[in-house]
Scaffold this motif. Structure first.
Motif, mmCIF file in Angstrom:
data_model
loop_
_atom_site.group_PDB
_atom_site.id
_atom_site.type_symbol
_atom_site.label_atom_id
_atom_site.label_comp_id
_atom_site.label_asym_id
_atom_site.label_seq_id
_atom_site.Cartn_x
_atom_site.Cartn_y
_atom_site.Cartn_z
ATOM 1 N N ASP A 126 7.313 26.101 -10.950
ATOM 2 C CA ASP A 126 7.165 25.961 -9.503
ATOM 3 C C ASP A 126 5.944 25.078 -9.231
ATOM 4 O O ASP A 126 5.355 24.526 -10.160
ATOM 5 C CB ASP A 126 6.990 27.337 -8.855
ATOM 6 N N ASN A 127 5.531 24.970 -7.989
ATOM 7 C CA ASN A 127 4.332 24.204 -7.668
ATOM 8 C C ASN A 127 3.068 25.046 -7.775
ATOM 9 O O ASN A 127 1.982 24.590 -7.443
ATOM 10 C CB ASN A 127 4.433 23.592 -6.265
ATOM 11 N N GLY A 128 3.216 26.274 -8.219
ATOM 12 C CA GLY A 128 2.108 27.192 -8.372
ATOM 13 C C GLY A 128 2.632 28.560 -8.746
ATOM 14 O O GLY A 128 3.831 28.722 -9.004
ATOM 15 N N PRO A 129 1.764 29.564 -8.784
ATOM 16 C CA PRO A 129 2.189 30.895 -9.231
ATOM 17 C C PRO A 129 2.896 31.699 -8.144
ATOM 18 O O PRO A 129 2.481 32.799 -7.771
ATOM 19 C CB PRO A 129 0.868 31.548 -9.648
ATOM 20 N N ASP A 130 3.980 31.142 -7.633
ATOM 21 C CA ASP A 130 4.850 31.867 -6.706
ATOM 22 C C ASP A 130 6.247 31.278 -6.806
ATOM 23 O O ASP A 130 6.429 30.150 -7.266
ATOM 24 C CB ASP A 130 4.340 31.785 -5.266
ATOM 25 N N GLY A 131 7.243 32.052 -6.396
ATOM 26 C CA GLY A 131 8.634 31.661 -6.564
ATOM 27 C C GLY A 131 9.091 30.648 -5.535
ATOM 28 O O GLY A 131 9.883 30.981 -4.649
ATOM 29 N N MET A 132 8.632 29.407 -5.655
ATOM 30 C CA MET A 132 8.995 28.381 -4.682
ATOM 31 C C MET A 132 10.445 27.925 -4.855
ATOM 32 O O MET A 132 11.199 27.824 -3.892
ATOM 33 C CB MET A 132 8.064 27.174 -4.834
ATOM 34 N N ILE A 133 10.840 27.645 -6.100
ATOM 35 C CA ILE A 133 12.179 27.109 -6.343
ATOM 36 C C ILE A 133 13.252 28.138 -6.028
ATOM 37 O O ILE A 133 14.287 27.824 -5.451
ATOM 38 C CB ILE A 133 12.307 26.632 -7.798
ATOM 39 N N ARG A 134 12.998 29.379 -6.395
ATOM 40 C CA ARG A 134 13.910 30.463 -6.051
ATOM 41 C C ARG A 134 13.129 31.759 -6.109
ATOM 42 O O ARG A 134 12.183 31.900 -6.909
ATOM 43 C CB ARG A 134 15.125 30.495 -6.983
ATOM 44 N N PRO A 135 13.494 32.726 -5.269
ATOM 45 C CA PRO A 135 12.712 33.962 -5.200
ATOM 46 C C PRO A 135 12.585 34.683 -6.537
ATOM 47 O O PRO A 135 11.568 35.333 -6.806
ATOM 48 C CB PRO A 135 13.480 34.808 -4.179
ATOM 49 N N GLU A 136 13.618 34.558 -7.395
ATOM 50 C CA GLU A 136 13.589 35.253 -8.678
ATOM 51 C C GLU A 136 12.433 34.810 -9.559
ATOM 52 O O GLU A 136 12.020 35.522 -10.472
ATOM 53 C CB GLU A 136 14.908 35.037 -9.428
ATOM 54 N N ASN A 137 11.893 33.614 -9.309
ATOM 55 C CA ASN A 137 10.777 33.134 -10.118
ATOM 56 C C ASN A 137 9.522 33.964 -9.920
ATOM 57 O O ASN A 137 8.588 33.875 -10.734
ATOM 58 C CB ASN A 137 10.483 31.666 -9.807
ATOM 59 N N GLU A 138 9.473 34.780 -8.873
ATOM 60 C CA GLU A 138 8.337 35.683 -8.694
ATOM 61 C C GLU A 138 8.171 36.601 -9.902
ATOM 62 O O GLU A 138 7.066 37.091 -10.169
ATOM 63 C CB GLU A 138 8.525 36.525 -7.432
ATOM 64 N N ARG A 139 9.264 36.809 -10.639
ATOM 65 C CA ARG A 139 9.191 37.656 -11.834
ATOM 66 C C ARG A 139 8.220 37.104 -12.858
ATOM 67 O O ARG A 139 7.667 37.849 -13.673
ATOM 68 C CB ARG A 139 10.579 37.797 -12.467
ATOM 69 N N LEU A 140 8.017 35.790 -12.859
ATOM 70 C CA LEU A 140 7.111 35.181 -13.830
ATOM 71 C C LEU A 140 5.650 35.490 -13.531
ATOM 72 O O LEU A 140 4.813 35.495 -14.440
ATOM 73 C CB LEU A 140 7.300 33.658 -13.847
#
Length: 206
Positions: A126-140
């Motif tokens: 993403d562009n940083g530590p939040d799920g910008m591309i898709r909400p599921e990326n918040e898991r990272l």
């Protein structure tokens, strides 16, 4: 997600946000190079989250030895298609390097299924530590996702996360997940003195 071209330069956009451009990539290369420097050795297994335009990959191939193994997890198949098509001149011969495996899948799933496997995990998803591309990326970036990354690393291994902006709370989250944390500012582009990107280097203790 779109691939745009202007006067010979390329950029990958998600909606109105530019995720990656072919002009400015010094910080994406630093993500790999500075991680390898901090590890203190050039062998091992490296996981890269996000193929993009291949600048982090190219720097990883240059930094790690011929005995290393580099896995790139790319969720979006057309990004891989672009790498082999209109962006082939940027990727050069990187995709044919025998050390490389491209896994068209969610990097979170690879991390979650691994234990003591990787010497380094490099995330530019993403562009940083939040799920910008898709909400599921918040898991990272959530607490249990960071604990999964901690478990997936070998002792002494490093989780490195690229960001276009600072986040004062994220270093604390990394520490709470058991990491020793260093945050570094790197120029957003060559010669920049007032625009910076950020990289967190989170080491798993011995």
């Amino acid at each position: 997600m779109q691939l745009l071209r202007s006067d010979g330069d390329y950029s990958i956009h998600f909606g109105s946000e530019e995720l990656m451009g072919s002009c400015d990539h010094v910080s994406e290369e630093a993500l790999a190079a500075l991680t390898c420097q901090r590890l203190g050795h050039r062998d091992g297994v490296v996981l890269i989250g996000g193929l993009g335009m291949g600048f982090t990959l190219g720097a990883a191939l240059a930094a790690w030895s011929a005995r290393s193994s580099i896995i790139v997890a790319e969720l979006v198949p057309k990004v891989v298609t672009w790498a082999r098509g209109p962006l082939a001149h940027i990727f050069r011969d990187h995709l044919s390097d025998p050390r490389l495996t491209i896994d068209v899948s969610d990097v979170h799933n690879i991390i979650d299924a691994s234990t003591d496997r990787f010497d380094a995990i490099l995330l530019d998803v993403d562009n940083g530590p939040d799920g910008m591309i898709r909400p599921e990326n918040e898991r990272l970036y959530c607490n249990w996702g960071l604990r999964s990354a901690h478990a997936a690393l070998k002792c002494g291994g490093i989780l490195a996360i690229w960001s276009a902006y600072p986040d004062g709370d994220f270093g604390v989250k990394l520490e709470e997940a058991g990491f020793e944390v260093e945050e570094v500012r790197v120029p957003a582009f060559t010669g920049s003195k007032d625009e910076f990107h950020h990289i967190w280097f989170a080491r798993k203790g011995h």
